[in-house]
Design a protein around this motif. Sequence first.
Motif, PDB file in Angstrom:
ATOM      1  N   GLN A  32      77.742  23.260  38.840  1.00 24.90           N
ATOM      2  CA  GLN A  32      76.428  23.731  39.294  1.00 24.90           C
ATOM      3  C   GLN A  32      76.002  25.111  38.778  1.00 24.90           C
ATOM      4  N   ASP A  33      76.981  25.928  38.336  1.00 25.59           N
ATOM      5  CA  ASP A  33      76.603  27.238  37.811  1.00 25.59           C
ATOM      6  C   ASP A  33      76.129  27.170  36.361  1.00 25.59           C
ATOM      7  N   ASP A  34      76.734  26.265  35.608  1.00 29.52           N
ATOM      8  CA  ASP A  34      76.505  26.279  34.156  1.00 29.52           C
ATOM      9  C   ASP A  34      75.497  25.252  33.662  1.00 29.52           C
ATOM     10  N   PHE A  35      75.090  24.343  34.556  1.00 29.94           N
ATOM     11  CA  PHE A  35      74.158  23.290  34.138  1.00 29.94           C
ATOM     12  C   PHE A  35      72.972  23.244  35.105  1.00 29.94           C
ATOM     13  N   ASP A  36      71.898  22.635  34.631  1.00 26.14           N
ATOM     14  CA  ASP A  36      70.761  22.391  35.508  1.00 26.14           C
ATOM     15  C   ASP A  36      71.043  21.036  36.172  1.00 26.14           C
ATOM     16  N   CYS A  37      71.585  21.081  37.386  1.00 28.68           N
ATOM     17  CA  CYS A  37      72.139  19.855  37.993  1.00 28.68           C
ATOM     18  C   CYS A  37      71.180  19.140  38.933  1.00 28.68           C
ATOM     19  N   ALA A  65      74.933  15.627  54.265  1.00 30.96           N
ATOM     20  CA  ALA A  65      75.756  16.638  54.959  1.00 30.96           C
ATOM     21  C   ALA A  65      77.079  16.835  54.223  1.00 30.96           C
ATOM     22  N   GLU A  66      77.633  15.751  53.691  1.00 30.70           N
ATOM     23  CA  GLU A  66      78.937  15.857  53.023  1.00 30.70           C
ATOM     24  C   GLU A  66      78.819  16.600  51.679  1.00 30.70           C
ATOM     25  N   TYR A  67      77.739  16.330  50.937  1.00 27.36           N
ATOM     26  CA  TYR A  67      77.503  17.083  49.699  1.00 27.36           C
ATOM     27  C   TYR A  67      77.506  18.586  50.013  1.00 27.36           C
ATOM     28  N   LEU A  68      76.748  18.950  51.055  1.00 29.92           N
ATOM     29  CA  LEU A  68      76.601  20.371  51.390  1.00 29.92           C
ATOM     30  C   LEU A  68      77.919  20.949  51.890  1.00 29.92           C
ATOM     31  N   ILE A  72      78.189  21.834  47.433  1.00 33.86           N
ATOM     32  CA  ILE A  72      77.044  21.781  46.520  1.00 33.86           C
ATOM     33  C   ILE A  72      75.967  22.675  47.123  1.00 33.86           C
ATOM     34  N   ASP A  73      75.460  23.565  46.291  1.00 36.65           N
ATOM     35  CA  ASP A  73      74.566  24.606  46.790  1.00 36.65           C
ATOM     36  C   ASP A  73      73.115  24.245  46.439  1.00 36.65           C
ATOM     37  N   PRO A  74      72.284  24.001  47.455  1.00 41.02           N
ATOM     38  CA  PRO A  74      70.901  23.568  47.182  1.00 41.02           C
ATOM     39  C   PRO A  74      70.059  24.624  46.484  1.00 41.02           C
ATOM     40  N   GLU A  75      70.569  25.861  46.441  1.00 40.25           N
ATOM     41  CA  GLU A  75      69.842  26.903  45.703  1.00 40.25           C
ATOM     42  C   GLU A  75      70.154  26.815  44.203  1.00 40.25           C
ATOM     43  N   LYS A  76      71.332  26.253  43.903  1.00 40.36           N
ATOM     44  CA  LYS A  76      71.729  26.154  42.489  1.00 40.36           C
ATOM     45  C   LYS A  76      71.392  24.780  41.930  1.00 40.36           C
TER      46      LYS A  76
END
Length: 333
Positions: A32-37, A65-68, A72-76
């Motif tokens: 999630q940091d290095d790609f536009d996911c 809920a499990e992703y979060l 997994i960061d909804p801001e990224k």
Amino acid sequence: MNKPTVLSGIRPTGYLHLGNYFGAVRNFIRMQDDFDCFFFIADIHSLTTHPTPGDLQSGVKQVLAEYLACGIDPEKATIFIQSDVPEVAELYTFLNMNAYLGELERTTSFKDKARKQPDNVNAGLLTYPVLMAADIIIHKAQFVPVGKDQEQNLEMARKFAKRFNRMYKKEVFPIPRPYTFDGKDMIKVPGLDGSGKMGKSEGNAINLYEDPKSIRKKVMRAVTDSGPTEMNQEKPESVQNLFTLMEIVSTPDTLAHFDELYNKCEIRYGDMKKQLAEDIISYTAPIRERIIEILDDNEYLAKVAKLGADKARESASRTLREVKEVIGFKRLF
Ligand code: AMP
């Protein structure tokens, strides 16, 4: 410089298990940091198994809920629910016109599903790879972190993207590629029943949401054999599976300790299973706690879903406009 775009998703047909986590979600977090996911909850795909409305709704909420909870960061990353982006259904319709019966019938996943649910071999199952292609290419994704099981479907997506570009003589879609870490195959998490792969429908899975008592019970019941009889003997599949699980959740020292005991024919599977269960619990307990907290916060979940839907729709509608123009849908009046 723009980051490369990545897309992947999971169907909301139950709880996420260790296979989903180590084979998919953990990789999403690492990207999630290095790609536009774009990570989505594939609720339209799940309709092929005819869930009740209640099950569908609770499944979507659970996976969100499990992703979060996994990180997994909804801001990224853009986290969205597939049915919140109706543009994908439109692209699916267009792609279906250039997807051929023979090639769809030949896919392994279709043949598998048709065997597993012989009373429900619906057209959605047949055209599953077309919808998956639409999911990917509507965001012009360059990379898809896929498990081995999805390799063939991704190959179909590549084919449909190329076919569209060729037919309309325009490079509308980049050709998506599988993404693996360090060139290694994606990890395959084994089940507890002595065979192949951990899976929802196989009844051999440990869920992230599982409580410690149930984890201990499941691990203690895992299939093994009667123990090695010769030094350094090769491990049969069921025993290897326990070692593979240990490799994933335990420390290298713990793994080496039980490996040595096995090689010296001194292993007691009961002890190994106890250790494995505790290591799985240490891994999953903090995630489970966060899942429980997040499930209780409808306002937060709604906010994340809305943010994701807005971002995904913006990207999807941009591509769809371009697609409709090249197809020749022009406003005449
Ligand atoms: P499924 O629950 O089968 O729809 O799985 C969703 C995704 O999770 C798959 O496409 C894989 O990438 C991953 N996955 C599921 N089960 C496993 C497993 N046992 N080992 C590794 N990855 C898995």
